[in-house]
Every structure is written in C-alpha cells, then in structure tokens.
Design an enzyme around this catalytic site. Sequence first.
Site, PDB file in Angstrom:
ATOM      1  N   SER A   1      34.596  53.358  60.497  1.00  0.00           N
ATOM      2  CA  SER A   1      34.576  52.732  61.821  1.00  0.00           C
ATOM      3  C   SER A   1      35.894  53.060  62.507  1.00  0.00           C
ATOM      4  O   SER A   1      36.907  53.287  61.838  1.00  0.00           O
ATOM      5  CB  SER A   1      34.429  51.211  61.691  1.00  0.00           C
ATOM      6  OG  SER A   1      34.758  50.555  62.898  1.00  0.00           O
TER       7      SER A   1
ATOM      8  N   TYR B   1      36.873  42.779  58.239  1.00  0.00           N
ATOM      9  CA  TYR B   1      36.023  43.947  58.511  1.00  0.00           C
ATOM     10  C   TYR B   1      36.880  45.186  58.763  1.00  0.00           C
ATOM     11  O   TYR B   1      36.653  46.247  58.168  1.00  0.00           O
ATOM     12  CB  TYR B   1      35.140  43.671  59.722  1.00  0.00           C
ATOM     13  CG  TYR B   1      34.332  44.870  60.167  1.00  0.00           C
ATOM     14  CD1 TYR B   1      33.137  45.194  59.542  1.00  0.00           C
ATOM     15  CD2 TYR B   1      34.775  45.680  61.213  1.00  0.00           C
ATOM     16  CE1 TYR B   1      32.396  46.302  59.942  1.00  0.00           C
ATOM     17  CE2 TYR B   1      34.043  46.790  61.620  1.00  0.00           C
ATOM     18  CZ  TYR B   1      32.859  47.091  60.983  1.00  0.00           C
ATOM     19  OH  TYR B   1      32.136  48.194  61.384  1.00  0.00           O
TER      20      TYR B   1
END
EC number: 1.1.1.1
Length: 254
Positions: free
Chosen positions: A138, A151
């Site tokens: 990501s 995250y």
Amino acid sequence: MSLTNKNVVFVAGLGGIGLDTSRELVKRDLKNLVILDRIDNPAAIAELKAVNPKVTVTFYPYDVTVPVAETTKLLKTIFAQIKTIDVLINGAGILDDHQIERTIAVNYTGLVNTTTAILDFWDKRKGGPGGIICNIGSVTGFNAIYQVPVYSGSKAAVVNFTSSLAKLAPITGVTAYTVNPGITKTTLVHKFNSWLDVEPRVAEKLLEHPTQTSQQCAENFVKAIELNKNGAIWKLDLGTLEPITWTKHWDSGI
C-alpha cells in the site's frame, strides 16, 4: 513476461481489487488461475470461467492466519494438481485498527508464512525451480495514514520484507516485488476504524481525496506482473503505474 500458459496462485483473488485483477489475469490466457480466499464466491468463480473458458479457474478455501504447516499442506495439494506454479500473489488484507493482532496477522504475518511455505517447493537450494512473488502492499507503506498506524505499519513491513526477498533471489531463485495501491474505491475504505478512535471520521475524510477505481488499479496491477521486475516497488495511484526509488539511509554492510 507473457502470462500465456502460466500458472498463477492468487491469495485473496476474490476481494475488491483482487476480483478485478483476476478478471484481467484470465484475459491473458493463463493456463491455471488458482484462487485462495477465506470466503467462497461461486458466482465470481463462474464469471471468471466465462470471461475466458480456456483458463482453468480453481478455488480453495484459505485463511492466511493458519500455521505454515497447513499452508504447506494446501500448496502440496495444488502442486499435485497443476504440477508447477509460476507466480504467487499475496493479496490478503484488512483495514481496521481496532483489530490490532488480526491486522498484523493478515496483512503481514500471513503473507510471510505463505511465502515461507511456497519456498519449500521453489527454493533452488532444495532443487526447486524458483518462482515469482507479487506482494500487495500500500502507499501507506511509504508514508502512513497516521490515524491508522497499525495498518500503515503492517504495509511498511510488507515493503521491507519483499525488498529483502528480492535481494535473496540469487540464493533462492525466487524473485519478488510489491504493488502498492493508493486510495482505491473498494469496500475496504468505505468504513473502517482508526487506532484508539483518534479520528472517527477517517474513512469519510480519506474519500474526500482523489481516488482510483478498482478496475484502474487492476489494469496496472497486471501490467506490473507482466513487467516482472525483481525488487520493484510499484505505486498504483490515480490510475497510474510508477516505480518508486527507495532512499537508502543505512546499509548493513553484509
């Protein structure tokens, strides 16, 4: 790299970005697309088969949080069925900073364990043929969304782990790279929890920024696979595909 007649195993190939990427993959005339996912979706599997009937699409239930031994057992079954695996895509991910242990288990530990398991079959030191690993990271692995540090931290770990895999390729015969999507319109980002509720409106605020569709992301995802560049850190943002140059601040010297 041409994907024609290749065998691809895709962990979480039925998710938001995953399903659109699976659609793009079957258009490339694979020999086999093996999807490992926690939840079966017979309609999606049937759709993928219909997109290109020449491709054999197979589903196996899989939770990335299982022990390495269970993953190895599943991979043994898959190898027995299709004989070779050319590409492994590790795509499982959750976004919920209330679930600290599960976020790390799914986003990072599960990816490491799945990779470790397939090395049992691929590692050239064991007589294996080598292989290609594509790990989904990501853009938060570069610069965190600070309201979801768990995250973001898990995705930074994916980038670092994969870069190490790439440097180990001369030893193992296994190459690796990451694809790192920016904000993409999927159910993952529609509603999620910030760490300790530091920003209750984090999902709403995030979607105020420019995004991309999962289809745009999927198209660039498959382009990155076809480019097949060991050690690449790809940014897939706003419908574009861009290589990232990682800045070196320290070197172990070994």
